[in-house]
Structure formats: C-alpha cells, structure tokens
Design an enzyme around this catalytic site. Structure first.
Site, PDB file in Angstrom:
ATOM      1  N   ASP A   1       3.013  -5.350   7.571  1.00  0.00           N
ATOM      2  CA  ASP A   1       1.782  -4.563   7.520  1.00  0.00           C
ATOM      3  C   ASP A   1       0.627  -5.562   7.576  1.00  0.00           C
ATOM      4  O   ASP A   1       0.342  -6.247   6.593  1.00  0.00           O
ATOM      5  CB  ASP A   1       1.756  -3.746   6.220  1.00  0.00           C
ATOM      6  CG  ASP A   1       0.435  -3.007   6.038  1.00  0.00           C
ATOM      7  OD1 ASP A   1      -0.487  -3.196   6.858  1.00  0.00           O
ATOM      8  OD2 ASP A   1       0.327  -2.252   5.050  1.00  0.00           O
TER       9      ASP A   1
ATOM     10  N   CYS B   1      -4.791   2.657  -3.637  1.00  0.00           N
ATOM     11  CA  CYS B   1      -3.571   3.161  -2.968  1.00  0.00           C
ATOM     12  C   CYS B   1      -2.415   2.180  -3.178  1.00  0.00           C
ATOM     13  O   CYS B   1      -1.620   1.916  -2.266  1.00  0.00           O
ATOM     14  CB  CYS B   1      -3.776   3.411  -1.482  1.00  0.00           C
ATOM     15  SG  CYS B   1      -5.002   4.642  -1.120  1.00  0.00           S
TER      16      CYS B   1
ATOM     17  N   GLN C   1      -4.587  -5.858   6.463  1.00  0.00           N
ATOM     18  CA  GLN C   1      -5.635  -6.612   5.759  1.00  0.00           C
ATOM     19  C   GLN C   1      -5.868  -8.001   6.340  1.00  0.00           C
ATOM     20  O   GLN C   1      -6.815  -8.663   5.956  1.00  0.00           O
ATOM     21  CB  GLN C   1      -5.300  -6.732   4.262  1.00  0.00           C
ATOM     22  CG  GLN C   1      -5.474  -5.446   3.490  1.00  0.00           C
ATOM     23  CD  GLN C   1      -6.910  -4.917   3.481  1.00  0.00           C
ATOM     24  OE1 GLN C   1      -7.866  -5.640   3.760  1.00  0.00           O
ATOM     25  NE2 GLN C   1      -7.061  -3.639   3.174  1.00  0.00           N
TER      26      GLN C   1
ATOM     27  N   HIS D   1       0.863  -1.186   0.000  1.00  0.00           N
ATOM     28  CA  HIS D   1       0.000   0.000   0.000  1.00  0.00           C
ATOM     29  C   HIS D   1       0.904   1.242   0.000  1.00  0.00           C
ATOM     30  O   HIS D   1       2.025   1.201   0.506  1.00  0.00           O
ATOM     31  CB  HIS D   1      -0.831  -0.061   1.288  1.00  0.00           C
ATOM     32  CG  HIS D   1      -1.900   0.969   1.412  1.00  0.00           C
ATOM     33  ND1 HIS D   1      -1.654   2.227   1.909  1.00  0.00           N
ATOM     34  CD2 HIS D   1      -3.228   0.928   1.138  1.00  0.00           C
ATOM     35  CE1 HIS D   1      -2.793   2.914   1.936  1.00  0.00           C
ATOM     36  NE2 HIS D   1      -3.762   2.148   1.468  1.00  0.00           N
TER      37      HIS D   1
ATOM     38  N   LYS E   1     -10.161  -1.452  10.156  1.00  0.00           N
ATOM     39  CA  LYS E   1     -10.369  -2.566   9.226  1.00  0.00           C
ATOM     40  C   LYS E   1     -10.664  -3.857   9.989  1.00  0.00           C
ATOM     41  O   LYS E   1     -10.834  -4.912   9.390  1.00  0.00           O
ATOM     42  CB  LYS E   1      -9.131  -2.752   8.345  1.00  0.00           C
ATOM     43  CG  LYS E   1      -8.896  -1.581   7.383  1.00  0.00           C
ATOM     44  CD  LYS E   1      -7.734  -1.867   6.472  1.00  0.00           C
ATOM     45  CE  LYS E   1      -7.141  -0.635   5.851  1.00  0.00           C
ATOM     46  NZ  LYS E   1      -7.921  -0.049   4.775  1.00  0.00           N
TER      47      LYS E   1
HETATM   48  C1  PLP Z   1      -2.483  -3.204   3.396  1.00  0.00           C
HETATM   49  C2  PLP Z   1      -2.807  -1.810   3.892  1.00  0.00           C
HETATM   50  N1  PLP Z   1      -1.885  -1.143   4.584  1.00  0.00           N
HETATM   51  C3  PLP Z   1      -2.114   0.086   5.047  1.00  0.00           C
HETATM   52  C4  PLP Z   1      -3.306   0.724   4.824  1.00  0.00           C
HETATM   53  C5  PLP Z   1      -3.492   2.106   5.331  1.00  0.00           C
HETATM   54  O1  PLP Z   1      -4.491   2.157   6.301  1.00  0.00           O
HETATM   55  P1  PLP Z   1      -4.937   3.557   6.888  1.00  0.00           P
HETATM   56  O2  PLP Z   1      -5.467   4.362   5.748  1.00  0.00           O
HETATM   57  O3  PLP Z   1      -5.979   3.200   7.893  1.00  0.00           O
HETATM   58  O4  PLP Z   1      -3.728   4.169   7.502  1.00  0.00           O
HETATM   59  C6  PLP Z   1      -4.299   0.072   4.083  1.00  0.00           C
HETATM   60  C7  PLP Z   1      -5.581   0.735   3.784  1.00  0.00           C
HETATM   61  O5  PLP Z   1      -6.269   0.412   2.849  1.00  0.00           O
HETATM   62  C8  PLP Z   1      -4.039  -1.239   3.624  1.00  0.00           C
HETATM   63  O6  PLP Z   1      -4.956  -1.921   2.914  1.00  0.00           O
END
Ligand code: PLP
Length: 408
Positions: free
Chosen positions: A195, A361, A198, A118, A221
């Site tokens: 990370d 993103c 998800q 992301h 999420k």
């Molecule tokens: C894999 C992953 N990492 C990070 C994020 C970023 O999350 P946030 O916008 O809540 O900071 C997302 C958001 O879609 C994501 O899908």
C-alpha cells in the site's frame, strides 16, 4: 530557521492563505496543472472510452490509455496492462482481496499484515479470512514505532500466503522496509501487496525492482484528483484472477446465461471510467516529475526534521514517531498530554491550523498503542517552516490556556 517552499504558489487554495494546511496525508492540495486538467479533458476530449467508432470517442480512448502508460512508466511496470484504474486505494485493496484472496486462500493459510495498516487493508482481509477460513496475523511495532526484522521473520511462515504492508504508516509516519518484507515473503511463496498511498507523493516506487506482486494508491494523496486510484499487479496474477465488478466493457462475449471476460486491463474496469480523473492523475505525475523526487525528498526531509524537532521540544507533547531519522517521514502523530486530540484540533482550527485528529482509519494500531486518538500533522511540497511555527505556537497557546484543567 526559515524553510520556504518555491512551489506553494502553484497551489491556488493555499498560495495566499494564512492557514497552515498540515493534513496532506488525508488529501493533498492540488497544483494548477491538475486543476486545469479537468477543464482540458472536458473541453477537448470528452467522450466515452472503448465504445464509439467516431473520432472523438477513439481519441478519448487514446487519451485514457496514454494515462495508463504514464502510470506504468511512473511505477516502472513492464506493461501498461498491469495498471488497473480504480476509484481509490480502498477499491484497489478490495479488488485484490475479492479477486485474488477469495480464490487462493484456504483454511490453515495465513494473511500477514502490519499493525500499522489502514482499515482499507484490514477490513477486506478480515472478510476474506472469515469466508475462506484463513487466519489474519499481525506484525507489531517495537516501542520505537518500527517493524523489526525479527518480527517480520517470525510472523511470515510457511503458512503465509499473503503479506500486506504499507510503505509509510499514515499514523506513525514510519517507513517500512518493503524490500526486505517482499524478500522474506517470496521465500515462503507468499504474494506481497504494497500500500503505497502515503509514500508515492514523496518518494519513487519501482514495482519491478522491489518485485512486489501488487501495489496500490489513491491519486488524491499525490496532488491528483479525488475519485481515481491505481492497482498495479503482476501480469500472470492479474490474468488468472476473476473480475471484481461485473458489467459493461469488461466482457468479451455475453450470452443469456454466461459471459467471457475481456483481456487485461478491461477485465477489471467495469462500466464508464473516470477518464477525467485518469487525466488528472497523469497531470499529477507530470507535476511530481517536474519538481523531481530528489528535490521533493530533500526539501521534505528538511522540513520534516524541523517539524519533528519542534514537536519534540514541547515538554507537554507526546510524539509517536520513530526516533531514528531514516525510518521517519513527514507524517507525525502526537498529543498534548491530558487534552483530547479532537479538542486540540478544534482549537488549532480556530487559529488557522489544519491537522487531522482521531484514529486515522487505523483503530487496531491506535488500540495497540493504548491510545484512543492522536493529532497528526503531515507535510507536502507546499508547506514551509511558517506552517510548522504556526502549529507550534497554536499548540503552546492551547496548552497554556488549558493547563490548569489538565490532570497530571
Ligand atoms: C496508508 C493508506 N492506505 C489507504 C488509504 C485509503 O485511501 P482512500 O480513502 O483514498 O481509498 C489511506 C487513506 O488515508 C492511507 O493513508
């Protein structure tokens, strides 16, 4: 085939709705106990933490620290001081980039990311690499949307200092082998940032067993509120890192010209914290524990398979997800061949189907796939087979209406 969720009634926004909410990878809906937690916090506990000497403030601090302990236990972290509350996964990623990356990277060093990351895991490292002279390198997926071991082995080298990997891709739904990647990274002395944004709503993540150096996610999420996220870090790394944000409550002593910093975790939590958010996150953890990860994964695997098979059965749809069931999750990207994803998403909206469209993103991934956007359906514990059926019939109607305009 009918797959029914016994948990849907716990989610007031969708419990009685006829819409199919298939965008949980963007943010999940909230169960009753999480919605109630905000009211409970503000009617029973509200005060600023770590400041007042009066009972209410002392108790608010205790409530906040209970939340931290709940997160530590949830992730199987050794100490609650290894849990830093942030506003989201993005802030947690920036914290590591600025506080760890800036001080530890030098020219010639390499930061290795998967192409599936992301933007929140890419853009901060682009900046830190630019400042330090380190190089960004990517691990690419094969034609089946998977990261293969030989790609991992060839990209992580003796120059690698940091490896960033998402446990599940927010575009492809591919499940990455964090365990293997961590082992390879540790062999060359690199630190691993996982990370888990998800995956955390769908499967447990044991930071101690997997031995990652950092892990991060957003509460929203995983059925929790927006505005609160988590960074887990190994104690010795967090202790050596300099603070990211400066201000009140992260200090030990301030003179006119200098400051010494508070011990963990306060060093990384400048200013008034989102305590109601932390309380909501604790409620989300309780919700997940109440349902049980075993139940969640069995239910979602079943529904995810149904979603994948139904999409694959549509001859006018391209699906971008691993064909190997073991590497696939309940996040699936696809397109109607010849119709732009945004147009399809708008038509689906008019038919009561909520899906995401765009680059999610993850522009480097979408470009690598030679696409400019995709549709994405993602499921959670409240979805059922009727949601999938609605999506499939809305896609079919859309295609039938527009097929005469599609250039083959
Ligand atoms: C894999 C992953 N990492 C990070 C994020 C970023 O999350 P946030 O916008 O809540 O900071 C997302 C958001 O879609 C994501 O899908």
């Amino acid at each position: 085939m009918k797959i029914d969720s016994k948990w849907r009634e716990y989610f007031p926004l969708i419990a009685k709705s006829n819409s199919a909410y298939l965008d949980s990878a963007a943010t999940s809906q909230k169960p009753k106990n999480v919605i109630a937690s905000s009211r409970v916090f503000y009617t029973k506990y509200n005060a600023n933490t770590n400041r007042g000497a009066y009972d209410l403030a002392v108790n608010a601090t205790k409530v906040y620290e209970d939340c931290r302990r709940a997160v530590a236990k949830f992730l199987n972290a050794k100490n609650a001081t290894q849990i830093i509350f942030t506003k989201n996964a993005t802030e947690a990623s920036n914290l590591v980039a600025y506080s760890y990356g800036l001080d530890n990277l030098h020219a010639g060093d390499e930061v290795v990311l998967s192409i599936m990351e992301h933007h929140s895991s890419i853009v901060p490292w682009q900046k830190i690499c630019k400042v330090t002279g380190a190089t960004l390198k990517y691990m690419y997926t094969n034609s089946n949307y998977e990261l293969e071991k030989h790609e991992i082995d060839s990209k992580i080298t003796k120059n690698t200092k940091i490896v960033v990997i998402s446990s599940i891709s927010n575009v492809l739904g591919a499940i990455n082998n964090v365990d293997y990647i961590t082992k390879v990274a540790h062999k060359v002395g690199a630190v691993v940032i996982a990370d888990i944004s998800q995956s955390i709503a769908h499967s447990p993540f044991d930071v101690t067993k997997l031995d990652v150096d950092f892990a991060l996610f957003s509460a929203h999420k995983m059925y929790g509120p927006q505005g609160i996220g988590v960074l887990y870090g190994k104690q010795h790394l967090l202790e050596k890192m300099s603070p990211f944000l400066m201000g009140g409550d992260m200090i030990e002593y301030v003179t006119e010209q200098t400051t010494t910093f508070a011990p963990l975790p306060n060093k990384f939590e400048a200013g008034t914290q989102n305590v109601a958010g932390a309380y909501g996150l604790k409620s989300a953890i309780e919700f997940i524990q109440n349902v049980g990860y075993k139940y969640i994964s069995e239910y979602e695997n079943n529904l995810g398979e149904y979603l994948y098979n139904q999409l694959k059965a549509l001859p006018f749809v391209d699906v971008y997800a691993p064909s190997n069931k073991c590497n696939r999750s309940g996040v699936i990207s696809f397109n109607i061949r010849g119709i732009h994803a945004h147009d399809v998403a708008s038509i689906l909206n008019s038919k009561g189907v909520c899906v995401r469209s765009g680059n999610h993103c993850a522009q480097p991934l979408v470009s690598y796939l030679k696409l400019d956007s995709t549709l994405r359906a993602s499921i959670a514990i409240y979805n059922n087979s009727q949601d999938v059926d609605k999506l499939i019939s809305a896609l079919t109607e859309t295609y039938n209406k527009f097929k005469k305009y599609i250039k083959e």
